[in-house]
Design a protein around this motif. Structure first.
Motif, PDB file in Angstrom:
ATOM      1  N   GLY A  36     -30.185  50.055 -49.916  1.00  0.00           N
ATOM      2  CA  GLY A  36     -29.659  48.716 -50.144  1.00  0.00           C
ATOM      3  C   GLY A  36     -29.485  47.997 -48.826  1.00  0.00           C
ATOM      4  O   GLY A  36     -30.127  48.345 -47.827  1.00  0.00           O
ATOM      5  N   PRO A  37     -28.605  46.999 -48.780  1.00  0.00           N
ATOM      6  CA  PRO A  37     -28.411  46.208 -47.568  1.00  0.00           C
ATOM      7  C   PRO A  37     -28.132  47.063 -46.330  1.00  0.00           C
ATOM      8  O   PRO A  37     -28.664  46.785 -45.256  1.00  0.00           O
ATOM      9  N   ALA A  38     -27.308  48.107 -46.489  1.00  0.00           N
ATOM     10  CA  ALA A  38     -26.934  48.922 -45.330  1.00  0.00           C
ATOM     11  C   ALA A  38     -28.164  49.590 -44.725  1.00  0.00           C
ATOM     12  O   ALA A  38     -28.334  49.621 -43.499  1.00  0.00           O
ATOM     13  N   GLU A  39     -29.037  50.101 -45.599  1.00  0.00           N
ATOM     14  CA  GLU A  39     -30.221  50.810 -45.123  1.00  0.00           C
ATOM     15  C   GLU A  39     -31.247  49.822 -44.542  1.00  0.00           C
ATOM     16  O   GLU A  39     -31.880  50.106 -43.523  1.00  0.00           O
ATOM     17  N   LEU A  40     -31.406  48.672 -45.200  1.00  0.00           N
ATOM     18  CA  LEU A  40     -32.350  47.682 -44.681  1.00  0.00           C
ATOM     19  C   LEU A  40     -31.903  47.168 -43.312  1.00  0.00           C
ATOM     20  O   LEU A  40     -32.714  46.998 -42.398  1.00  0.00           O
ATOM     21  N   ALA A  41     -30.594  46.941 -43.173  1.00  0.00           N
ATOM     22  CA  ALA A  41     -30.073  46.458 -41.890  1.00  0.00           C
ATOM     23  C   ALA A  41     -30.341  47.500 -40.805  1.00  0.00           C
ATOM     24  O   ALA A  41     -30.779  47.160 -39.698  1.00  0.00           O
ATOM     25  N   ALA A  84     -23.883  42.693 -40.629  1.00  0.00           N
ATOM     26  CA  ALA A  84     -25.102  43.478 -40.898  1.00  0.00           C
ATOM     27  C   ALA A  84     -25.111  44.725 -40.030  1.00  0.00           C
ATOM     28  O   ALA A  84     -25.445  45.822 -40.503  1.00  0.00           O
ATOM     29  N   ILE A  85     -24.721  44.580 -38.765  1.00  0.00           N
ATOM     30  CA  ILE A  85     -24.694  45.745 -37.858  1.00  0.00           C
ATOM     31  C   ILE A  85     -23.622  46.726 -38.308  1.00  0.00           C
ATOM     32  O   ILE A  85     -23.836  47.944 -38.338  1.00  0.00           O
ATOM     33  N   ALA A  86     -22.471  46.198 -38.708  1.00  0.00           N
ATOM     34  CA  ALA A  86     -21.349  47.073 -39.088  1.00  0.00           C
ATOM     35  C   ALA A  86     -21.669  47.896 -40.324  1.00  0.00           C
ATOM     36  O   ALA A  86     -21.263  49.046 -40.431  1.00  0.00           O
ATOM     37  N   THR A  87     -22.433  47.320 -41.272  1.00  0.00           N
ATOM     38  CA  THR A  87     -22.694  48.046 -42.509  1.00  0.00           C
ATOM     39  C   THR A  87     -23.880  49.007 -42.390  1.00  0.00           C
ATOM     40  O   THR A  87     -24.074  49.838 -43.252  1.00  0.00           O
ATOM     41  N   ALA A  88     -24.664  48.876 -41.314  1.00  0.00           N
ATOM     42  CA  ALA A  88     -25.944  49.604 -41.234  1.00  0.00           C
ATOM     43  C   ALA A  88     -25.792  51.114 -41.393  1.00  0.00           C
ATOM     44  O   ALA A  88     -24.891  51.715 -40.800  1.00  0.00           O
ATOM     45  N   LYS A  89     -26.663  51.700 -42.214  1.00  0.00           N
ATOM     46  CA  LYS A  89     -26.675  53.153 -42.440  1.00  0.00           C
ATOM     47  C   LYS A  89     -28.104  53.670 -42.330  1.00  0.00           C
ATOM     48  O   LYS A  89     -29.016  53.074 -42.893  1.00  0.00           O
ATOM     49  N   PRO A  90     -28.325  54.792 -41.635  1.00  0.00           N
ATOM     50  CA  PRO A  90     -29.687  55.314 -41.467  1.00  0.00           C
ATOM     51  C   PRO A  90     -30.333  55.674 -42.801  1.00  0.00           C
ATOM     52  O   PRO A  90     -29.651  56.096 -43.730  1.00  0.00           O
ATOM     53  N   ALA A  91     -31.647  55.489 -42.868  1.00  0.00           N
ATOM     54  CA  ALA A  91     -32.398  55.831 -44.073  1.00  0.00           C
ATOM     55  C   ALA A  91     -33.790  56.276 -43.668  1.00  0.00           C
ATOM     56  O   ALA A  91     -34.248  55.966 -42.565  1.00  0.00           O
ATOM     57  N   ALA A  92     -34.455  56.973 -44.571  1.00  0.00           N
ATOM     58  CA  ALA A  92     -35.822  57.432 -44.296  1.00  0.00           C
ATOM     59  C   ALA A  92     -36.808  56.326 -44.622  1.00  0.00           C
ATOM     60  O   ALA A  92     -37.670  56.466 -45.477  1.00  0.00           O
ATOM     61  N   ALA A  93     -36.635  55.194 -43.973  1.00  0.00           N
ATOM     62  CA  ALA A  93     -37.544  54.064 -44.164  1.00  0.00           C
ATOM     63  C   ALA A  93     -37.818  53.448 -42.805  1.00  0.00           C
ATOM     64  O   ALA A  93     -37.144  53.743 -41.821  1.00  0.00           O
TER      65      ALA A  93
END
Lengths: 479, 496
Positions: free
Chosen positions: A346-351, A307-316
């Motif tokens: 998706g998952p990356a942004e939620l993570a 989950a940490i590895a896939t994380a991507k910043p988002a405006a949420a």
């Protein structure tokens, strides 16, 4: 062969034993989770779980042929968790943990009896009596289980029970009894409100005193066990925080922020522990932390590391109050919230939202601490299992806009307990010396200036989002 | 025997049916095309290929498959996605690609200019709807501003259905229901073109002739007969937009009837005896004189279930992912254990009309799983739908009969939650063919062989979803309503 010091930490979710050499290098470690029984307002643990896990850890230590090298044992634990024992130190009832709310009625009644002036005289501060207060627990037991109360010889904390188990000594320390100690020392007069309470209180000793002697399995002779202190203090010492202006940041299932300062400026939701050994700790235990990461990873079908590895910043935005929030909001009915979702997420942004949301909860805590302590600590001494990921640590540093330095030891609570024991046993002359020799930092995370605007913009929405969702989350929690 | 032909051009698919006099489908054919996105915010179809080309392919297939002689096909009707904006020259030849309905946002500057120039109140009163990306008027103005070369050659501006009818008959016509989307060029009170509000957009001769959907627009020309295989002289009805034909196909016929279309978005058409005047709902005259339609639509719906599947159920085989997710969600009690979802991932249309609204989950605790989140998502869409139904009630237009259509009707959890949150039973009809089937009825009506009421015989009720009182939904709905209000400013800030 070098001498070793042993630290034992009876935490809320796991019992940890760790042995260190006098330079703080870990040579042995055992961490075993154990259950809490939850039902409505009830959150209780089986004290025999603590003791058998301690015994199993000591057996492992012996099996590793390390027991004979241990020169001192220190014990720390969760506090506001109470166990009622008989004259032979046998538990008479399941331990009532700090999360347990069953004694709320007794607490409210006693609290209502105390006026402001009396409160100041008794505690030196307008200390509230809540459901986790020892006096409320005693009143509850006396009222609802008079038979157990009659057989109760003492009411102990987990660390005190472990010490009694190891040494036979029934005692405690003043630092671990936040909100129950009089300004001049000793238990406050509030215990006179419950018949028979006073005689069931343990004697109090300085944390760096020797509680008693024990002979570890596999060892040839007795060694001292220190009186010790509560987990927040042990953790603080274990990350090398001991002087005014220094800050700590502990991370496990939840995140605890703290800073040392002799100055006290009232700040909403920030706790100030009574001074000990010239140390005044301002502390903000949040509820968010590793539990939030484990949760989102479970929802996404990923491991926490993935989950940490896939994380991507988002405006949420994510409010990490899944089990409610403690400091500085103190809102048991707060709940987790995702805001600002759009179809491209998706998952990356939620993570990423979750990692950043936990960091925002801690930023709010440190902003309160800045105010309470009248100073801003720019370097945070970090320790605990929650700092395993460098990526998350950098996200935290960016959101907090402070530098994180992480201790090498994996269990700051156990290391702090061991350091206290080293002082008690005379292996180090004082805490300062013990800590400067045992605590080492091995990773450093400096905030990325380029991330500051994003952090500030997101954080500006954090409290408004909490305020906006509060009433509804409360209603949802009650459904 | 006699048959009628119905064809519907969708965003991605064209479908046609041959239907006998009793409503039985004797042949069905389809073909596909793409939606072109030449740049973000633009959406187009190629009229020759995607509209007329598809019509020809499907018609030829139907005649070939069924073996029915062309002279037994007594009438033709078509519908298409719309409203579209297509400029044609004096020969009726397209001058550019067809500009699609509300998904194409190229004319937003013109929407603002015209709204300011005419006044929002006046637009609403005279045209029945505010100007939006759905409106054709601003798109024609865009053409005039951005492509004066094309505008100069433009003899007529057509919608997709009009273009097909012209290809078949040589007549330039448009139905009133579609024309209502030509704001600010159509006056809903006079039910006529009105150029006074914005005289600069078109001259009167550039607009097709207004007719009612079941009227005969003209007859298949020799040229069209040669290409399609239809018999020359076959009557062609005026037709309409796809959603209206779909409503007709499931029996929307009387005031109080509402179609609830479970597609990529939820779209509703309700018939009323009087015009509903409310800025939150869309208005158009219905397909037949004297009847009125009040429309509503969510911004997302089916798209959200797809989003959830694609993002959070990647490990599930695609063909069984929805049943699996639905089965997981069915194990969770209504209310999803205190979890609440706002479905405004792409803003919201009816009734909020807030492009900045965003999606949200509230009330999350450590026990919530993917199953809870999917259940909350479905319930959130259902609450959004209940909000629209509540809006209809507020304006005194309580739906009397709810007819459910679309792919989402296969999701039992979703359909049931919609009934339970809105307090309305839903009817699902036997035939789920869609708009082309409604066209076949329109064609039959146009030649005087059927009445609208015959649809109840043609497409009987297959099942009814009974609304149940679910206390958890009743408790959650006011919270759902409040949450949007309390968090809309934050959602707006997040978009900046």
């Amino acid at each position: 062969m070098t001498d070793l010091i042993l630290g034992i930490d009876i935490g809320t979710t796991a019992v940890k034993l760790a042995a260190y050499d006098l330079a703080g290098v870990e040579v042995f470690r055992r961490a075993t989770p154990y259950p809490t029984r939850h039902a409505a307002a009830i959150a209780e643990q089986d004290p025999s779980d603590w003791l058998s896990l301690v015994d199993e850890g000591l057996a492992d230590l012996a099996a590793a042929a390390l027991a004979d090298r241990v020169r001192a044992v220190g014990v720390t634990s969760q506090v506001n968790t109470h166990v009622f024992v008989d004259g032979k130190r046998h538990p008479l009832h399941r331990a009532i943990t700090w999360k347990d709310g069953r004694c709320a009625a007794q607490a409210a009644r006693i609290d209502a009896e105390i006026d402001h002036q009396t409160r100041l005289e008794w505690f030196g501060a307008p200390m509230p009596i809540d459901a986790s207060h020892m006096v409320a627990r005693m009143a509850w037991m006396a009222e609802t289980h008079p038979d157990i109360w009659a057989r109760t010889a003492a009411v102990l904390l987990p660390k005190d029970l472990a010490i009694a188990h190891l040494t036979g000594a029934v005692l405690s320390d003043p630092v671990s009894h936040i909100g129950a100690i009089a300004p001049r020392g000793g238990f406050a007069p509030v215990f006179d409100r419950v018949a028979g309470a006073r005689t069931r209180l343990p004697g109090l000793q300085d944390p760096t005193s020797i509680a008693g002697m024990t002979t570890l399995p596999g060892a040839s002779g007795p060694i001292p066990v220190a009186t010790g202190l509560m987990d927040a203090w042990a953790g603080m010492l274990g990350v090398g925080t001991r002087r005014d202006g220094q800050a700590m940041y502990l991370s496990g299932t939840s995140e605890i922020a703290g800073v040392l300062s002799p100055n006290i400026h009232a700040a909403p939701g920030i706790l100030v522990f009574p001074p000990y050994a010239g140390i005044t700790m301002h502390v903000a235990p949040t509820q968010a932390g590793g539990a939030a990461l484990d949760w989102i990873a479970g929802v996404l079908g990923l491991s926490p590391a993935q989950a940490i590895a896939t994380a991507k910043p988002a405006a949420a935005l994510f409010l990490p109050h899944l089990p409610g929030e403690r400091a500085p909001l103190w809102d048991a009915h707060a709940r987790g919230t995702f805001l600002g979702l759009t179809p491209d997420m998706g998952p990356a942004e939620l993570a990423h939202c979750v990692l950043e949301g936990v960091a925002m909860a801690v930023r709010l805590a440190f902003e309160g601490l800045d105010q309470s302590a009248g100073l801003r600590a720019n370097i945070l001494n970090c320790g605990g299992g929650g700092f395993a990921s460098d990526r998350w640590n950098q996200i935290r540093a960016n959101m907090l806009d402070r530098t994180l330095q992480c201790v090498a030891a994996r269990d700051p609570g156990a290391l702090g307990a061991a350091a206290v024991a080293a002082v008690a046993a005379g292996l180090h002359p004082n805490l300062d010396a013990a800590l400067s020799q045992t605590v080492r930092f091995d990773r450093r995370f400096v905030p990325d200036r380029a991330a500051r605007d994003r952090s500030d913009a997101l954080f500006a929405l954090y409290q408004p989002a909490y305020e906006a969702a509060r009433a509804t989350n409360h209603a949802l929690a009650a459904l | 025997m006699s048959y009628t032909l119905g064809v519907d051009i969708g965003t991605y698919e064209t479908k046609g049916v041959l239907v006998d006099a009793d409503g039985a489908v004797v042949a069905m054919a389809s073909t596909t095309h793409d939606m072109l996105v030449p740049q973000p915010g633009w959406a187009e179809h190629r009229p020759e290929q995607d509209w007329w080309g598809d019509f020809v392919i499907v018609t030829q297939k139907l005649i070939e498959q069924s073996g029915i002689p062309a002279d037994q096909i007594k009438a033709v009707a078509c519908s298409a996605i719309g409203p579209c904006m297509l400029p044609v020259d004096t020969d009726g030849a397209p001058l550019m690609n067809g500009v699609l309905y509300g998904v194409d946002t190229r004319a937003m500057a013109e929407v603002r200019t015209l709204t300011q120039q005419i006044g929002a109140e006046v637009v609403l009163e005279r045209c029945g709807n505010a100007l939006t990306s759905q409106s054709v008027g601003p798109k024609i103005l865009w053409l005039k501003n951005a492509r004066p070369d094309i505008y100069a050659k433009t003899a007529k501006v057509l919608s997709s259905t009009s273009f097909l009818v012209h290809r078949l008959t040589g007549e330039y016509v448009i139905d009133h229901y579609t024309a209502a989307s030509f704001s600010p060029l159509y006056d809903v009170t006079t039910q006529d073109w009105c150029l006074a509000l914005a005289p600069e957009i078109v001259t009167p001769d550039m607009l097709p002739r207004l007719m009612w959907s079941a009227e005969v627009a003209g007859h298949v020309t020799t040229q069209a007969a040669e290409v399609t295989g239809l018999a020359p002289g076959t009557p062609v009805t005026v037709g309409t937009i796809d959603a209206a034909a779909e409503a007709l196909s499931v029996g929307v016929r009387d005031a109080g009837d509402m179609m609830m279309m479970y597609g990529s978005t939820i779209f509703m058409i309700m018939l009323t005896s009087e015009r509903v005047r409310d800025g939150r709902l869309w208005y158009a005259p219905w397909l037949f004189p004297g009847q009125h339609a009040s429309m509503a639509g969510l911004a997302t719906s089916g798209t959200l279930t797809h989003w959830f599947r694609d993002q959070f159920a990647r490990e599930l085989p695609r063909d069984t992912a929805f049943p699996t997710l639905a089965a997981e969600a069915a194990t969770i009690a209504p209310g999803a254990n205190g979890l609440l979802f706002l479905p405004y991932f792409s803003g919201e249309r009816t009734p909020l009309h807030d492009p900045h609204a965003k999606g949200a989950f509230f009330g999350l605790n450590l026990t919530h799983t993917r199953a809870h989140m999917f259940r909350a998502l479905i319930e959130g869409i259902a609450h959004g739908t209940a909000h629209v139904i509540e809006t209809y009630r507020e304006v005194g237009a309580e739906p009397a009969r709810l007819l459910a259509v679309g792919g989402g009707t296969n999701n039992a959890l979703w359909v049931q939650a919609t009934s339970d949150t809105s307090g309305l039973d839903q009817i699902v009809c036997d035939k789920t063919v869609g708009a082309s089937y409604g066209n076949a009825l329109l064609a039959r009506i146009a030649i005087g062989d059927a009445k609208v009421d015959d649809i109840t015989r043609w497409n009987p009720v297959a099942r009814t979803i009974a609304a149940q009182a679910v206390p958890a939904y009743a408790k959650a709905y006011p919270l759902f309503r409040r949450l949007y209000e309390q968090t809309k400013d934050i959602a707006k800030e997040l978009s900046e």
